[in-house]
Motif scaffolding. Structure first.
Motif, PDB file in Angstrom:
ATOM      1  N   ARG A  50       0.830  -1.206   0.000  1.00  0.00           N
ATOM      2  CA  ARG A  50       0.000   0.000   0.000  1.00  0.00           C
ATOM      3  C   ARG A  50       0.860   1.249   0.000  1.00  0.00           C
ATOM      4  N   LEU A  51       0.469   2.171  -0.877  1.00  0.00           N
ATOM      5  CA  LEU A  51       1.107   3.487  -0.894  1.00  0.00           C
ATOM      6  C   LEU A  51       0.086   4.485  -0.372  1.00  0.00           C
ATOM      7  N   SER A  52       0.467   5.269   0.599  1.00  0.00           N
ATOM      8  CA  SER A  52      -0.498   6.210   1.181  1.00  0.00           C
ATOM      9  C   SER A  52       0.068   7.615   1.232  1.00  0.00           C
ATOM     10  N   THR A  53      -0.828   8.569   1.006  1.00  0.00           N
ATOM     11  CA  THR A  53      -0.436   9.966   1.205  1.00  0.00           C
ATOM     12  C   THR A  53      -1.482  10.629   2.083  1.00  0.00           C
ATOM     13  N   PHE A  54      -1.056  11.672   2.770  1.00  0.00           N
ATOM     14  CA  PHE A  54      -1.950  12.384   3.682  1.00  0.00           C
ATOM     15  C   PHE A  54      -1.826  13.856   3.350  1.00  0.00           C
ATOM     16  N   GLY A  55      -2.678  14.321   2.487  1.00  0.00           N
ATOM     17  CA  GLY A  55      -2.533  15.690   2.008  1.00  0.00           C
ATOM     18  C   GLY A  55      -3.611  16.597   2.551  1.00  0.00           C
ATOM     19  N   ASN A  56      -3.703  17.770   1.945  1.00  0.00           N
ATOM     20  CA  ASN A  56      -4.666  18.762   2.421  1.00  0.00           C
ATOM     21  C   ASN A  56      -6.101  18.333   2.221  1.00  0.00           C
ATOM     22  N   ALA A  57      -6.323  17.632   1.137  1.00  0.00           N
ATOM     23  CA  ALA A  57      -7.706  17.262   0.839  1.00  0.00           C
ATOM     24  C   ALA A  57      -8.133  16.010   1.586  1.00  0.00           C
ATOM     25  N   GLY A  58      -7.189  15.292   2.125  1.00  0.00           N
ATOM     26  CA  GLY A  58      -7.550  14.043   2.781  1.00  0.00           C
ATOM     27  C   GLY A  58      -6.490  13.007   2.473  1.00  0.00           C
ATOM     28  N   SER A  59      -6.794  11.778   2.801  1.00  0.00           N
ATOM     29  CA  SER A  59      -5.784  10.744   2.588  1.00  0.00           C
ATOM     30  C   SER A  59      -6.127   9.929   1.355  1.00  0.00           C
ATOM     31  N   ALA A  60      -5.093   9.376   0.756  1.00  0.00           N
ATOM     32  CA  ALA A  60      -5.281   8.537  -0.427  1.00  0.00           C
ATOM     33  C   ALA A  60      -4.465   7.274  -0.245  1.00  0.00           C
ATOM     34  N   HIS A  61      -5.039   6.150  -0.598  1.00  0.00           N
ATOM     35  CA  HIS A  61      -4.335   4.879  -0.447  1.00  0.00           C
ATOM     36  C   HIS A  61      -4.433   4.105  -1.736  1.00  0.00           C
ATOM     37  N   LEU A  62      -3.307   3.515  -2.094  1.00  0.00           N
ATOM     38  CA  LEU A  62      -3.253   2.729  -3.314  1.00  0.00           C
ATOM     39  C   LEU A  62      -2.847   1.325  -2.906  1.00  0.00           C
ATOM     40  N   ASP A  63      -3.736   0.374  -3.142  1.00  0.00           N
ATOM     41  CA  ASP A  63      -3.451  -0.994  -2.691  1.00  0.00           C
ATOM     42  C   ASP A  63      -3.179  -1.897  -3.868  1.00  0.00           C
ATOM     43  N   TYR A  64      -2.116  -2.661  -3.773  1.00  0.00           N
ATOM     44  CA  TYR A  64      -1.796  -3.646  -4.799  1.00  0.00           C
ATOM     45  C   TYR A  64      -1.884  -5.032  -4.164  1.00  0.00           C
ATOM     46  N   PRO A  65      -2.774  -5.859  -4.627  1.00  0.00           N
ATOM     47  CA  PRO A  65      -2.895  -7.183  -4.022  1.00  0.00           C
ATOM     48  C   PRO A  65      -1.762  -8.095  -4.481  1.00  0.00           C
ATOM     49  N   ARG A  66      -1.467  -9.085  -3.683  1.00  0.00           N
ATOM     50  CA  ARG A  66      -0.319  -9.925  -4.018  1.00  0.00           C
ATOM     51  C   ARG A  66      -0.573 -10.786  -5.236  1.00  0.00           C
ATOM     52  N   ASP A  67      -1.810 -11.005  -5.560  1.00  0.00           N
ATOM     53  CA  ASP A  67      -2.081 -11.844  -6.717  1.00  0.00           C
ATOM     54  C   ASP A  67      -2.360 -11.022  -7.971  1.00  0.00           C
ATOM     55  N   SER A  68      -2.041  -9.762  -7.927  1.00  0.00           N
ATOM     56  CA  SER A  68      -2.288  -8.911  -9.091  1.00  0.00           C
ATOM     57  C   SER A  68      -1.393  -9.326 -10.260  1.00  0.00           C
ATOM     58  N   ASP A  69      -1.860  -9.046 -11.488  1.00  0.00           N
ATOM     59  CA  ASP A  69      -1.046  -9.359 -12.678  1.00  0.00           C
ATOM     60  C   ASP A  69       0.254  -8.605 -12.660  1.00  0.00           C
ATOM     61  N   LEU A  70       0.207  -7.451 -12.005  1.00  0.00           N
ATOM     62  CA  LEU A  70       1.386  -6.595 -12.051  1.00  0.00           C
ATOM     63  C   LEU A  70       2.504  -7.116 -11.161  1.00  0.00           C
TER      64      LEU A  70
END
Lengths: 281, 484
Positions: free
Chosen positions: A188-208
């Motif tokens: 997970r990549l997370s940021t905590f900015g002025n507008a709120g927080s954002a999280h990017l989740d990559y599952p372990r079984d993803s094609d990527l």
């Protein structure tokens, strides 16, 4: 077309001499680490390594193996100097940076040794440019002491999955938080900015996900301003390996395929950020 | 509230957000039982957008009325209406969006003060955005489309093809209609150097339109930038665009409607200068609003000449000027005593008192409190303004003033907060200095927009004010309480 070199004054041998048919092979890699003006170049028999550091927290290395060059010779065991990366890049792209098919800049590089400037001979379409760039005393480089035995978590991802994420990182956030775990959320990549927080989740079984070796749940924060320059390397790369060690040091290794299909590497090392207090989600 | 937008509809939703983003940086996120409404208004109150997605638009839509028992909340039964900044990054690249995102779920939790957008993307990637919102007052524009004499309905492609001919730098365009033809042309201010500008004019015949009704020959000028957002949105929905408008000065509405959604963009229009000779004074001296004539449907124009000259000379862009209005609801207005106008410029003498006008205005004023929607779009009659008298209310809370000459005469007056804001945002063609009741001065900026509509509950005395069109502006927003 290869440019036949002007050899240095008779009898003198260059500590480092190299020639490259397509200067873009070098310039594109150097751009991927160009977030500071000055860089330290280390040339050994295996190739050229260009290192850029900032704030004693982040280090980027670009590796150009000897095999990439048409000619590559280093007279001493290693040659090291500090040079202005901005100027070097400007010279390498002196004929313009657009990539027209067929037109490429040929490069010959020559460094006579300590105290001498780095000479570049660039040729395109019959026009020759000679550049002399002053070199400086190399500074001591950080050693992140990152070896494979100390790695706690390791992920190899296809870059296309991360490119958009990094390009769109919320820069109002001070940190980029990276969570790697054998359980959810896996990566997970997370940021905590002025507008709120954002999280990017990559599952372990993803094609990527090409490889997923996470042994321990780790959450580390890194100053986003330091990591943002790595987006350039990410854009060029086809794969990226993300590793963290027990102290939370981050290693990002980018595999870059150049126009001729040869592989080069760029890596970024970053210290975790200890000062930022826990931000609310 | 929780809803899920499926793949195909994501493109439409993303385009809607982008279209609204052209109006303003903030928008109202208003989930109701029947669906989700997104609204936005620009800082100078010259453009308003509302997109309403019915619950059928979503794969899944679930809304529950939440009562807010805690003492801070004023609203009891409705979930909060919100302003969200920076939602745009979530839907940043609309084209990429439809390729990469399988579905998007939006959920709100009033207790936590954030809205969660979760995008399920390709390759199993999940993007979660927790965005904070602000509580705010409701926003709603009132505009009676059915009362517009001119209605055009056209496929979005035609409109897009027309607009593509105008350079992107073109700010305003003029739509002029007669029963025989429709013409879109670029609008230029009078002081433009014609040797350096390109003027574009496109004429269409009535047959090109799916529906063509022209009740009143008119020529309206509005801002193109805001419209482009709507065109991009209508392309995603493939629904024809309806245009409702009236004479110049009255707002123009572009709307799209189908089973799943309704969108309207209401734009203010510029009041054009007529052929009558411009006032010899500096352009900033407007003539007062000619009360007697305005009662009739014809000539708003003559009284506005000085004004519009000033507008054109001043050459202001609506969106760039204007204070950001505060969103405080206006407080109920006490009845005003007689108002007077100070420093009337020379043009005033032409005014004709209109007794009938006064009566009507009073009547109109009387209706106000009962039916705020009653009299839309009929300009109120006002009694004449005496030369060299001031518009002053005796009531300590409300004093009116305006600056005839932007540069010299400055008067500070007190106005209710909301009105001050609105007037501040929408100075018709001269600058105004208004003060709030605590002596803060709110300086108004100039815009070239005119009335959208008006509410009829304004007391007569206010209508005395020679800039009634500014009053009309205020009605674009119904603040809580809605009257002042």
């Amino acid at each position: 077309m290869p440019f036949s070199a002007q050899p240095p004054a008779s009898g003198e041998r260059c500590a480092l001499s190299a020639s490259l048919d397509n200067a873009r092979h070098l310039s594109s890699l150097l751009r991927a680490v160009h977030f500071q003006d000055y860089a330290t170049c280390l040339a050994t028999a295996s190739g050229l390594r260009v290192t850029v550091e900032d704030a004693k927290c982040i280090q980027a290395n670009a590796f150009i193996q000897a095999e990439i060059f048409q000619e590559f010779s280093v007279q001493e065991e290693s040659v090291m100097f500090r040079i202005s990366l901005s100027v070097l890049l400007d010279c390498l792209t002196i004929f313009g940076s657009s990539s027209l098919p067929g037109a490429s800049t040929a490069l010959r590089m020559c460094y006579r040794g300590y105290g001498y400037p780095l000479m570049l001979f660039l040729e395109e379409g019959g026009v020759v440019t000679v550049c002399k760039i002053n070199t400086q005393e190399p500074e001591e480089l950080l050693d992140f002491d990152f070896c494979s035995t100390k790695v706690v978590n390791k992920i190899i991802l296809q870059s296309e999955g991360l490119r958009e994420a990094f390009a769109e990182l919320d820069m109002t956030s001070e940190v980029l938080q990276i969570t790697m775990s054998p359980d959810k959320p896996y990566f997970r990549l997370s940021t905590f900015g002025n507008a709120g927080s954002a999280h990017l989740d990559y599952p372990r079984d993803s094609d990527l996900m090409e490889a997923f070796h996470c042994n321990q749940t780790q959450t580390n924060r890194y100053k986003i301003s330091l990591l943002k320059p790595s987006t350039k390397a990410l854009a060029l790369s086809c794969k990226v390996s993300i590793r963290t060690d027990a102290q939370g040091f981050l290693s990002l290794q980018y595999m870059i395929r150049n126009e001729d299909g040869q592989i080069c590497f760029v890596e970024y090392y970053c210290c975790p950020d200890e000062d930022i207090t826990e931000a609310e989600l | 509230m929780k809803c899920v937008i499926g793949g195909a509809q994501l493109r439409v939703f993303g385009r809607a957000i982008h279209a609204i983003a052209r109006i303003s940086d903030e928008f109202w996120f208003d989930p109701v039982e029947k669906g989700l409404a997104l609204r936005s208004v620009n800082s100078s109150r010259s453009a308003y957008a509302c997109v309403f997605f019915s619950s059928m638009f979503f794969q899944h839509y679930c809304w529950t009325a939440v009562s807010q028992p805690c003492q801070k909340e004023k609203q009891l039964s409705l979930p909060c209406k919100l302003i969200i900044k920076s939602v745009l990054p979530v839907f940043r690249c609309v084209n990429v969006l439809e390729r990469n995102v399988e579905k998007c779920s939006i959920s709100t939790s009033p207790s936590e003060h954030h809205i969660t957008f979760q995008l399920l993307c390709r390759h199993g990637v999940v993007k979660t955005y927790n965005l904070t919102f602000q509580e705010c007052d409701p926003l709603q524009a009132v505009f009676a489309k059915h009362m517009c004499p001119n209605i055009l309905k056209v496929h979005y492609r035609l409109l897009a093809d027309v607009m593509i001919h105008f350079p992107t730098s073109q700010e305003e365009i003029t739509l002029s209609v007669t029963p025989m033809k429709v013409c879109f042309k670029s609008y230029t201010e009078e002081d433009t150097d014609f040797s350096r500008t390109m003027l574009t004019e496109i004429q269409l015949s009535p047959e090109e339109f799916d529906y063509f009704q022209v009740g009143v020959d008119s020529e309206v000028t509005f801002c193109l930038k805001e419209l482009r957002g709507l065109l991009a949105f209508s392309e995603a929905t493939s629904v024809p665009v309806s245009i409702h408008f009236d004479r110049c000065g009255k707002p123009i509405a572009f709307s799209i409607e189908d089973l799943l959604l309704e969108a309207s963009f209401i734009l203010a229009t510029l009041c054009e200068a007529e052929k009558e000779a411009a006032s010899p004074e500096p352009a900033c001296c407007p003539r007062p609003w000619d009360s007697s004539k305005t009662g009739m449907d014809k000539s708003d124009q003559p009284s506005m000449d000085g004004a519009s000259n000033a507008a054109t000379a001043a050459s202001k862009k609506p969106q760039q000027k204007g204070n950001t209005p505060n969103m405080d609801p206006a407080k109920p207005q006490s009845a005003l005593a007689k108002q007077e106008v100070k420093n009337i410029p020379r043009g005033m003498e032409r005014d004709v008192p209109g007794r009938a006008g006064a009566a009507t205005a009073k009547a109109v004023g009387g209706e106000a409190t009962e039916a705020p929607y009653a009299k839309v779009r009929e300009l109120p009659m006002v009694p004449a303004v005496e030369p060299h008298s001031c518009c002053l209310a005796e009531h300590p809370h409300v004093l009116w003033g305006f600056q005839w000459d932007q540069l010299s005469q400055q008067h500070s007056w007190k106005t209710p907060a909301l009105l001050g804001t609105l007037l501040g945002a929408g100075g018709f063609h001269w600058e105004m200095l208004l003060a709030e009741k605590d002596h803060k001065v709110v300086k108004a900026s100039q815009i070239i927009n005119t009335q959208i509509l008006y509410h009829s509950f304004l007391p007569v005395q206010i209508l005395h004010f020679p800039v009634p069109l500014l009053i009309l502006w205020s009605c674009l927003l119904q603040g809580e309480g809605g009257h002042w």
